[in-house]
Design an enzyme around this catalytic site. Structure first.
Site, PDB file in Angstrom:
ATOM      1  N   ASP A  49     -13.646   0.966  -0.685  1.00  0.00           N
ATOM      2  CA  ASP A  49     -12.454   1.664  -0.183  1.00  0.00           C
ATOM      3  C   ASP A  49     -11.795   0.816   0.907  1.00  0.00           C
ATOM      4  OD1 ASP A  49     -11.143   4.624  -0.050  1.00  0.00           O
ATOM      5  OD2 ASP A  49     -11.173   3.712   1.942  1.00  0.00           O
ATOM      6  N   TYR A  54      -5.741  -1.918   6.703  1.00  0.00           N
ATOM      7  CA  TYR A  54      -6.988  -2.490   7.238  1.00  0.00           C
ATOM      8  C   TYR A  54      -6.909  -4.022   7.310  1.00  0.00           C
ATOM      9  CZ  TYR A  54      -8.942   2.104   5.818  1.00  0.00           C
ATOM     10  OH  TYR A  54      -9.184   3.445   5.621  1.00  0.00           O
ATOM     11  N   LYS A  79      -4.669   1.603  -0.273  1.00  0.00           N
ATOM     12  CA  LYS A  79      -3.739   2.642   0.196  1.00  0.00           C
ATOM     13  C   LYS A  79      -2.457   2.014   0.713  1.00  0.00           C
ATOM     14  CE  LYS A  79      -7.921   4.842   2.021  1.00  0.00           C
ATOM     15  NZ  LYS A  79      -8.686   3.743   2.657  1.00  0.00           N
ATOM     16  N   HIS A 112      -1.414   6.761   2.249  1.00  0.00           N
ATOM     17  CA  HIS A 112      -2.433   6.800   3.310  1.00  0.00           C
ATOM     18  C   HIS A 112      -2.279   8.033   4.211  1.00  0.00           C
ATOM     19  CE1 HIS A 112      -5.155   3.755   5.586  1.00  0.00           C
ATOM     20  NE2 HIS A 112      -5.547   4.973   5.838  1.00  0.00           N
TER      21      HIS A 112
END
Ligand SMILES: NC(=O)c1ccc[n+]([C@@H]2O[C@H](COP(=O)([O-])OP(=O)(O)OC[C@H]3O[C@@H](n4cnc5c(N)ncnc54)[C@H](OP(=O)(O)O)[C@@H]3O)[C@@H](O)[C@H]2O)c1
Length: 285
Positions: A49, A54, A79, A112
């Site tokens: 994930d 990120y 996402k 997200h």
């Protein structure tokens, strides 16, 4: 490299099946992500994930490419960045995601955050672009994250495709029950983020007592509680022993009494650690 694992799958409303246990890479620095993901794949995780925000999709892609596994043996979720609102910028960002992952598809692509208070942002507009990615096969499944019931109801009223999953904060101190129950009754699978509250529930005496009695660690007890509630989880760790420990969830069971005791730790809204999705507007730039 383990070729098969004992992790069960959860069936989604689009006839696909997702491994119930995966590996989360939030807050793993980009330069460390390939190594952490490679270890997770070696241990047996087959579900990763990540997210555009990120900034470590490249590391995930590198680890998958460097493994001896076929691409279709691994479930990859990413996402959409909270910064992308316009259809063309969403399309460009998605292409960049695929390029960084080194793949021509993702298994699951999520909005997200709903960002209902962000100026110029509309999650229905964004969802319709994700529907394009699903239609052209580059996102095999599409879903949402941090959506509240009102947001899900708006998608149901205005869009064609129902989200396959809703990824929301859930752990023993914050059950998020209204949103989880809505998903359950509408065929939307629940993914629980921060499943151990980033470590914040591991010293709770109810949990440590169960752990001592059954000779498991507090993290295993909490993660097993999620598994028995049929949530999809992907604990994050950069510590090799913990990465292995968090994978050891399928050779023991919690009793009904243990399950109830852990569920009873809910603190309601006070237990929430992340932003409230009804208020959160994302980054200011
Ligand atoms: N959609 C969203 O808005 C959203 C938000 C948050 C998270 N997520 C996703 O959910 C995943 C998991 O959530 P999270 O990373 O926030 O938190 P988490 O998995 O609940 O906890 C991670 C933290 O717990 C520690 N830890 C892990 N295993 C442990 C163990 N067995 N014993 C003791 N400590 C342990 C880790 O430390 P070390 O790494 O130092 O070992 C790390 O500090 C993320 O990686 C991300 O993929 C999504």
């Amino acid at each position: 490299m383990t070729e098969t694992t004992h992790v069960p799958t959860i069936s989604l409303n689009d006839d696909r099946a997702i491994p119930q246990l995966g590996f989360g890479v939030f807050q793993i620095p980009p330069e460390d992500t390939a190594e952490a993901t490679s270890l997770a794949l070696e241990v047996g995780y087959r579900h990763i994930d990540t997210a555009e925000m990120y900034e470590n999709e490249q590391g995930v892609g590198d680890a998958v490419r460097d493994s001896s596994l076929e691409r279709d043996a691994i479930w990859i979720t990413s996402k959409l960045s909270n910064r992308k609102n316009e259809p063309d910028e969403i399309r460009a960002a998605f292409e960049e995601t695929l390029q960084k992952l080194g793949s021509d598809y993702v298994d699951l692509f999520l909005i997200h955050w709903p960002l209902p208070t962000r100026p110029g942002s509309d999650f229905v507009t964004r969802w319709k672009v994700l529907e394009e990615f699903k239609a052209d096969g580059r996102a095999r499944s599409i879903g949402v994250s941090n959506f509240e019931v009102a947001h899900l109801e708006r998608l149901a009223a205005e869009c064609d495709v129902a989200p396959a999953v809703n990824q929301i904060e859930i752990h023993p101190y914050f059950l998020n029950e209204e949103v989880r129950a809505y998903g359950e009754s509408h065929g939307i699978a629940t993914e629980a983020w921060s499943p151990i509250a980033q470590g914040g529930v591991l010293e709770d005496p109810t949990i440590t007592r169960i752990a001592e009695r059954i000779e498991r660690t507090p993290a295993q007890v909490v993660l097993r509680w999620h598994v028995q509630r049929r949530s999809i989880i992907f604990p994050k760790s950069v510590t090799p022993d913990r990465v292995r420990e968090n994978f050891g969830l399928f050779d023991f069971e919690l009793t009904d009494a243990d399950m109830e005791a852990i569920t009873g730790l809910d603190k309601g809204e006070e237990g929430r650690t992340g932003p409230n999705p009804n208020e959160f507007a994302g980054p200011s730039d």
